[in-house]
Design an enzyme around this catalytic site. Structure first.
Site, short mmCIF file in Angstrom:
data_model
loop_
_atom_site.label_atom_id
_atom_site.label_comp_id
_atom_site.label_asym_id
_atom_site.label_seq_id
_atom_site.Cartn_x
_atom_site.Cartn_y
_atom_site.Cartn_z
N HIS A 80 0.81 -0.97 -0.05
CA HIS A 80 0.02 0.15 0.06
C HIS A 80 0.80 1.12 0.05
O HIS A 80 2.07 1.01 -0.05
CB HIS A 80 -0.92 0.03 1.18
CG HIS A 80 -0.29 0.08 2.51
ND1 HIS A 80 0.50 -0.93 3.13
CD2 HIS A 80 -0.38 0.95 3.52
CE1 HIS A 80 0.83 -0.85 4.15
NE2 HIS A 80 0.21 0.67 4.54
N ASP A 84 5.76 4.97 4.83
CA ASP A 84 6.67 4.17 5.21
C ASP A 84 7.00 3.26 4.74
O ASP A 84 7.53 2.21 4.88
CB ASP A 84 6.43 4.03 6.72
CG ASP A 84 5.10 3.24 7.04
OD1 ASP A 84 4.11 3.61 6.27
OD2 ASP A 84 4.76 2.45 7.82
N HIS A 85 6.11 2.98 3.42
CA HIS A 85 6.12 1.65 2.53
C HIS A 85 6.62 2.00 1.02
O HIS A 85 7.23 1.03 0.72
CB HIS A 85 4.83 1.21 2.44
CG HIS A 85 4.26 0.31 3.88
ND1 HIS A 85 4.20 -0.95 3.80
CD2 HIS A 85 3.79 0.87 4.78
CE1 HIS A 85 3.97 -1.17 5.42
NE2 HIS A 85 3.77 -0.01 5.94
N HIS A 209 5.80 -4.80 9.67
CA HIS A 209 6.66 -4.27 10.86
C HIS A 209 6.44 -5.31 11.93
O HIS A 209 5.38 -5.96 12.10
CB HIS A 209 5.76 -2.96 11.55
CG HIS A 209 5.58 -1.85 10.40
ND1 HIS A 209 6.76 -1.17 10.24
CD2 HIS A 209 4.58 -1.56 9.77
CE1 HIS A 209 6.24 -0.21 9.04
NE2 HIS A 209 4.97 -0.43 8.94
#
Length: 294
Positions: A80, A84-85, A209
């Site tokens: 997605h 942070d991705h 995570h």
């Protein structure tokens, strides 16, 4: 939440964590990313795939390029588009010549405080994968599994040869996923959890995570139960006269770091919207009420 209950992990180092799978941890720890974003490199032969390239940080990108070495990158896959991705997708593509594949692009103006990360407006995929579409490489196959809820564009990726499922932020062992409207949708999230629970072929989850999940169906069953308990808790709050989310959260999340209360409030809102769709609640401005049940 305590990062020390996870194993000590080196940043910017490729670690072999399972058959065909290596992990590189980005140095972006936070209350919402735990020890940081875990980027996965799939494949051990002449070509590989990269899942969730993570933040656009030089140390992390250099570590990924070093780990990839002379292999050909078949695809840079994103579960997605939170910041942070996916932001490292474009610079990694520029350095490797690889196409970006995976979730659809999504840019939203959120109507509340961001709970985990804002959306990445730079994400431009070369290929959008639909549910069930596959990518193949030397000795591996990745199948996209549509799992909307945390975000509407969320995908998981199944590594068919080993029974591993890369779950992004949909399922994590260290924390529940934030579901933040308007894009986060509790109805869709619960349906996606049920979808994963019905997948008996998955033996381990690798989330973006936190630690690997080695009893995945048991965890997912517990997560569904947790969400059902939350909605009952919300109904009890309304019955007790707490009709605003800001009044509910301190009572519902007494043992939780207050810095996380805005995120908790977003998930409470998502539950209330789901209950509204089901004819259990209704609202007047920022106040919520229970509808009389026949």
């Amino acid at each position: 939440m305590n990062a020390t209950r996870d194993i000590e992990k080196p940043y910017a180092v490729a670690e072999q964590i399972g058959p065909l799978v290596r992990r590189v941890l980005a140095r972006n720890p936070s209350p919402f990313t735990f020890t940081g974003t875990q980027t996965y490199i799939v494949g051990e032969g002449r070509d590989v795939a990269v899942i969730d390239p993570g933040p656009d940080e030089a140390e992390h990108l250099d570590a990924l390029v070093e780990a990839i070495g002379d292999a050909r990158v078949v695809a840079i896959c994103c579960t997605h588009t939170h910041r942070d991705h996916s932001p490292a997708a474009a610079p990694l593509a520029a350095r490797t010549g690889a196409p970006i594949a995976g979730c659809a692009p999504l840019i939203l103006d959120d109507d509340g405080p961001r709970a985990d990360a804002s959306f990445d407006p730079t994400y431009r995929p070369d290929r959008i994968l639909a549910d069930g579409e596959a990518l193949t490489g030397d000795g591996w196959t990745l199948t996209a599994i549509a799992t909307p809820g945390h975000t509407s564009n969320h995908l998981c990726f199944a590594l068919e040869e080993t029974g591993a499922l890369f779950t992004g932020d949909h399922v994590m062992g260290w924390s529940t996923s934030v579901v933040s409207p308007p894009d986060g949708d509790m109805t869709a999230y619960l349906a996606s959890l049920q979808k994963l629970h019905e997948r008996t072929q998955d033996s381990v989850y690798y989330p973006a995570h936190g630690p690997a999940v080695t009893r995945p169906r048991q965890l997912v069953r517990g997560m569904i139960g947790h969400r059902r308990q939350r909605e009952k808790q919300i109904q009890r709050q309304i019955e007790a006269g707490r009709t605003r989310i800001a009044d509910m959260v301190p009572h519902m999340y007494k043992g939780v770091d207050e810095r996380l209360w805005p995120a908790a409030g977003r998930s409470v809102l998502a539950h209330l919207i789901d209950l509204e769709k089901r004819g259990i609640t209704t609202r007047r401005e920022d106040e919520w009420m229970l509808l009389a049940r026949s």
